[in-house]
Design a protein around this motif. Structure first.
Motif, mmCIF file in Angstrom:
data_model
loop_
_atom_site.group_PDB
_atom_site.id
_atom_site.type_symbol
_atom_site.label_atom_id
_atom_site.label_comp_id
_atom_site.label_asym_id
_atom_site.label_seq_id
_atom_site.Cartn_x
_atom_site.Cartn_y
_atom_site.Cartn_z
ATOM 1 N N LEU A 180 -12.747 5.423 17.021
ATOM 2 C CA LEU A 180 -11.792 5.309 18.120
ATOM 3 C C LEU A 180 -10.438 4.797 17.644
ATOM 4 N N ASN A 181 -10.424 4.030 16.552
ATOM 5 C CA ASN A 181 -9.179 3.474 16.033
ATOM 6 C C ASN A 181 -8.727 4.156 14.745
ATOM 7 N N TYR A 182 -9.372 5.271 14.422
ATOM 8 C CA TYR A 182 -9.117 5.917 13.137
ATOM 9 C C TYR A 182 -7.680 6.410 13.018
ATOM 10 N N ASP A 183 -7.066 6.744 14.162
ATOM 11 C CA ASP A 183 -5.718 7.296 14.109
ATOM 12 C C ASP A 183 -4.674 6.291 13.641
ATOM 13 N N LEU A 184 -5.006 4.988 13.688
ATOM 14 C CA LEU A 184 -4.027 4.004 13.216
ATOM 15 C C LEU A 184 -3.862 4.055 11.700
ATOM 16 N N LEU A 185 -4.775 4.780 11.020
ATOM 17 C CA LEU A 185 -4.651 4.951 9.580
ATOM 18 C C LEU A 185 -3.762 6.148 9.217
ATOM 19 N N ASP A 186 -3.310 6.889 10.251
ATOM 20 C CA ASP A 186 -2.363 7.978 10.017
ATOM 21 C C ASP A 186 -0.950 7.408 9.845
ATOM 22 N N THR A 187 0.000 8.265 9.476
ATOM 23 C CA THR A 187 1.390 7.832 9.381
ATOM 24 C C THR A 187 1.864 7.354 10.749
ATOM 25 N N PRO A 188 2.355 6.129 10.874
ATOM 26 C CA PRO A 188 2.732 5.569 12.182
ATOM 27 C C PRO A 188 3.835 6.360 12.876
ATOM 28 N N GLU A 189 3.807 6.332 14.210
ATOM 29 C CA GLU A 189 4.780 7.074 15.005
ATOM 30 C C GLU A 189 6.208 6.556 14.808
ATOM 31 N N PHE A 190 6.341 5.315 14.345
ATOM 32 C CA PHE A 190 7.660 4.736 14.093
ATOM 33 C C PHE A 190 8.513 5.659 13.226
ATOM 34 N N PHE A 191 7.868 6.357 12.290
ATOM 35 C CA PHE A 191 8.611 7.185 11.337
ATOM 36 C C PHE A 191 9.020 8.531 11.923
ATOM 37 N N TRP A 192 8.493 8.867 13.116
ATOM 38 C CA TRP A 192 8.993 10.054 13.792
ATOM 39 C C TRP A 192 10.447 9.837 14.213
ATOM 40 N N GLU A 193 10.739 8.594 14.631
ATOM 41 C CA GLU A 193 12.086 8.267 15.100
ATOM 42 C C GLU A 193 12.975 7.766 13.965
ATOM 43 N N HIS A 194 12.344 7.235 12.903
ATOM 44 C CA HIS A 194 13.110 6.667 11.791
ATOM 45 C C HIS A 194 12.598 7.228 10.457
ATOM 46 N N PRO A 195 12.752 8.538 10.249
ATOM 47 C CA PRO A 195 12.209 9.163 9.018
ATOM 48 C C PRO A 195 12.848 8.632 7.737
ATOM 49 N N GLU A 196 14.016 8.022 7.865
ATOM 50 C CA GLU A 196 14.700 7.522 6.670
ATOM 51 C C GLU A 196 13.958 6.356 6.021
ATOM 52 N N TYR A 197 13.006 5.747 6.759
ATOM 53 C CA TYR A 197 12.250 4.621 6.203
ATOM 54 C C TYR A 197 10.855 5.031 5.727
ATOM 55 N N GLN A 198 10.538 6.326 5.847
ATOM 56 C CA GLN A 198 9.186 6.753 5.481
ATOM 57 C C GLN A 198 8.940 6.664 3.981
ATOM 58 N N GLY A 199 10.002 6.791 3.176
ATOM 59 C CA GLY A 199 9.841 6.714 1.726
ATOM 60 C C GLY A 199 9.320 5.355 1.291
ATOM 61 N N ILE A 200 9.849 4.285 1.882
ATOM 62 C CA ILE A 200 9.405 2.952 1.475
ATOM 63 C C ILE A 200 7.997 2.658 2.001
ATOM 64 N N TYR A 201 7.672 3.244 3.176
ATOM 65 C CA TYR A 201 6.299 3.148 3.675
ATOM 66 C C TYR A 201 5.341 3.859 2.724
#
Length: 264
Positions: A180-201
């Motif tokens: 039920l909580n497995y989706d939290l291990l996916d790439t967080p939705e935060f990076f949909w709005e701020h893709p410029e920070y996905q590299g450091i993630y």
């Protein structure tokens, strides 16, 4: 070493299965300098930041002990299924470096912008939550390891139906909680709005081996699923055997009664 390049501490703590996030959000927004980013709250302290995630994790960046303890006590008031022994991860970091780098549990950052820290915190929070799931899965598999051994040795599992049903319930709870909580291990939705920070993630996620560990966790869940199926089959077998014996005894009683009728 300049003050900016001073070594600072980062602590990640898994406190609970999750928080009552709506109520916690209102409390923190009213009583602290907090910002909301989807399922994360950033609390601004004089010395650093605390980033609180809805799924029961907080990440503390350069917080002093008193602030951390005070926040942790508050969070536990809103915790759902708090952990008896919270898991912790410790890292060191410094700011003002030539490049962003993560190695040997030490982070070098060009900037301590709050969104940079949030991007890193997403990976750290996922990592410690994954460790919690790994622990639950391993404990469950170890606690039920005697069942397939018993089946291989004796050809059956020496448990009554009630005990077997309880074990199936525990296995199912462990599996469903993780799924039920497995989706939290996916790439967080935060990076949909701020893709410029996905590299450091991604840098942190790669260092913490989130994807390979998620794959291993999937294998453990498959093992739990196989145990569930094995127990279900064994329960069906026991039930069928019981019905067969009932039918045999009924037939035997009928035969005896028929013989008695003929004799008398």
């Amino acid at each position: 070493m300049t003050e900016e390049r001073a070594i600072k501490r980062c602590l990640t703590v898994c406190l609970a299965q999750s928080f009552r996030f709506s109520a916690l959000r209102e409390k923190l927004l009213e009583t602290t300098r907090a910002q909301l980013f989807r399922n994360a709250l950033i609390v601004d302290y004089k010395t650093g930041y605390a980033i609180v995630f809805a799924y029961g994790v907080m990440v503390c960046w350069n917080l002093n002990l008193d602030d951390r303890r005070s926040l942790q006590e508050l969070l536990l008031d809103y915790a759902i299924k708090p952990d008896e022994e919270p898991q912790e991860d410790n890292f060191s970091y410094e700011v003002g470096c030539e490049q962003d780098r993560f190695q040997h549990d030490h982070i070098e950052l060009q900037s301590a912008d709050v969104k940079v820290l949030l991007a890193l915190s997403h990976a750290m929070a996922q990592s410690i939550k994954l460790a919690s799931y790994e622990g639950h899965a391993i404990d469950t598999i170890r606690a039920t390891a005697h069942l397939p051994q018993s089946l291989a040795r004796d050809g059956k599992i020496k448990l009554n139906r009630k005990a077997m049903a309880k074990i199936r319930g525990k296995l199912f709870l462990t599996k469903s909680d993780i799924i039920l909580n497995y989706d939290l291990l996916d790439t967080p939705e935060f990076f949909w709005e701020h893709p410029e920070y996905q590299g450091i993630y991604s840098m942190a996620a790669n260092y913490l081996e989130i994807q390979p560990r998620t794959d291993v966790l999937s294998k453990k869940l498959e093992t739990i699923h196989e145990l569930l199926e094995m127990l279900a089959d064994e329960q069906k077998h026991q039930h069928s055997s019981t019905l067969e014996w009932i039918i045999i005894w009924l037939i035997a009683v009928e035969i005896v009664m028929s013989i008695l009728d003929k004799v008398f």
